[in-house]
Design a protein around this motif. Structure first.
Motif, PDB file in Angstrom:
ATOM      1  N   ALA A  56      -3.217   6.045   1.000  1.00  0.00           N
ATOM      2  CA  ALA A  56      -2.494   7.111   0.306  1.00  0.00           C
ATOM      3  C   ALA A  56      -1.117   7.379   0.906  1.00  0.00           C
ATOM      4  N   PRO A  57      -0.995   7.638   2.223  1.00  0.00           N
ATOM      5  CA  PRO A  57       0.347   7.896   2.770  1.00  0.00           C
ATOM      6  C   PRO A  57       1.275   6.689   2.653  1.00  0.00           C
ATOM      7  N   THR A  58       0.718   5.486   2.784  1.00  0.00           N
ATOM      8  CA  THR A  58       1.555   4.289   2.668  1.00  0.00           C
ATOM      9  C   THR A  58       2.151   4.169   1.277  1.00  0.00           C
ATOM     10  N   LEU A  59       1.311   4.318   0.256  1.00  0.00           N
ATOM     11  CA  LEU A  59       1.786   4.122  -1.109  1.00  0.00           C
ATOM     12  C   LEU A  59       2.643   5.293  -1.593  1.00  0.00           C
ATOM     13  N   ILE A  60       2.375   6.498  -1.121  1.00  0.00           N
ATOM     14  CA  ILE A  60       3.235   7.625  -1.472  1.00  0.00           C
ATOM     15  C   ILE A  60       4.643   7.407  -0.912  1.00  0.00           C
ATOM     16  N   GLU A  61       4.722   6.900   0.306  1.00  0.00           N
ATOM     17  CA  GLU A  61       6.043   6.594   0.862  1.00  0.00           C
ATOM     18  C   GLU A  61       6.730   5.482   0.069  1.00  0.00           C
TER      19      GLU A  61
END
Length: 300
Positions: free
Chosen positions: A98-103
């Motif tokens: 989640a944090p990777t793809l949101i970034e």
């Protein structure tokens, strides 16, 4: 693409066949638009330390890294089958998905995710990560899976657009017109109104409800929401559909024969479910064609 016409198309790769379906779909989109394609895999060390931290040896970290690199190479091979000349970049992240793809979504034009396969009812269920990303990503999110009998996502049929009375449809309308123009297919703009709520209100106040007048009002509302877009995209044939009933049910009925369905999300609130709304979540969970969620950022 309205959100970021110059941004790459980013695909989340998790090792599933669904992710490979998504990568092939995204490759076709990127090739058509002369866009860069980014294949991203998150090693997700966090999941290995839940519910309490577990020390990861260098050997374990190396195994996770090699696995991630192998999954990315497999996805790259699948993309090359679509277009061997496509510019493709591989990205291996040590953080959660989640944090990777949101970034990644901050600079992307589109974020593409594979979904789980068919349920016994012939439908699929959107996962919690898919819902969270559709709610919080900074760019539109497309959910893709293989169609019946492991076929590729459908390439025939119109683009179906869900239009509501609020501002949450603004980005969805822009994206749907551009997609229909790119694909050279009609756009079916759908506005549904739930007669049960109005009937209950008027029954309590003992007033008579004039249904033809209500329907005329809803048709005018849809015309206002589409005003100007048909002039901007004269090549797109627009079919306006106004129906009584729940929006999700009406959209799903039309989406079964579409190649893409586009819906909006409200873009405000802290919980992903509230952020998306029940209609968007229902479409994500039950549509038989690719679903694109265009988030409205006006409330941020």
């Amino acid at each position: 693409m309205p959100a970021n016409n110059q941004g790459p198309i980013v695909v989340g790769i998790d090792g599933s066949d669904n992710a490979l379906h998504a990568a092939r779909w995204a490759a076709a989109e990127a090739a058509q638009r002369h866009r860069e394609l980014r294949l991203v895999h998150a090693m997700d060390d966090v999941s290995l330390s839940y519910p309490r931290p577990l020390p990861l040896s260098d050997d374990m970290s190396g195994i996770l890294r090699m696995r991630g690199q192998r999954l990315l190479r497999t996805a790259r091979d699948a993309v090359r089958d679509v277009d061997p000349t496509l510019t493709t970049h591989l990205e291996l992240s040590h953080r959660g998905a989640a944090p990777t793809l949101i970034e990644e979504s901050e600079t992307a034009g589109l974020l593409v995710l594979g979904t789980w396969g068919l349920r016994p009812t012939g439908r699929m269920l959107a996962g919690s990560i898919s819902i969270a990303l559709a709610a919080h990503a900074k760019c539109p999110v497309a959910l893709i899976r293989g169609h019946v009998a492991e076929d590729e996502p459908p390439t025939e049929g119109p683009v179906v657009l869900g239009v509501d009375a609020g501002p949450s449809s603004e980005e969805a309308i822009a994206f749907a017109f551009e997609e229909a123009s790119w694909r050279g297919v009609p756009l079916v703009a759908v506005h549904a109104w739930d007669d049960r709520f109005l009937a209950a209100v008027f029954e309590e106040t003992r007033h008579e409800l004039h249904w033809p007048a209500v329907e005329d009002h809803e048709r005018e509302l849809l015309a206002q929401r589409l005003a100007g877009w048909q002039e901007k995209y004269p090549d797109v044939r627009v079919d306006r559909v106004v129906r009584r009933g729940r929006a999700a049910e009406q959209l799903l009925d039309l989406a079964d024969h579409a190649q893409l369905i586009v819906v909006g999300s409200r873009g405000r609130g802290g919980f992903s479910g509230l952020l998306l709304g029940s209609t968007s979540q229902a479409i994500m969970s039950y549509a038989l064609c690719p679903v694109l969620v265009a988030r409205h950022h006006g409330g941020e």
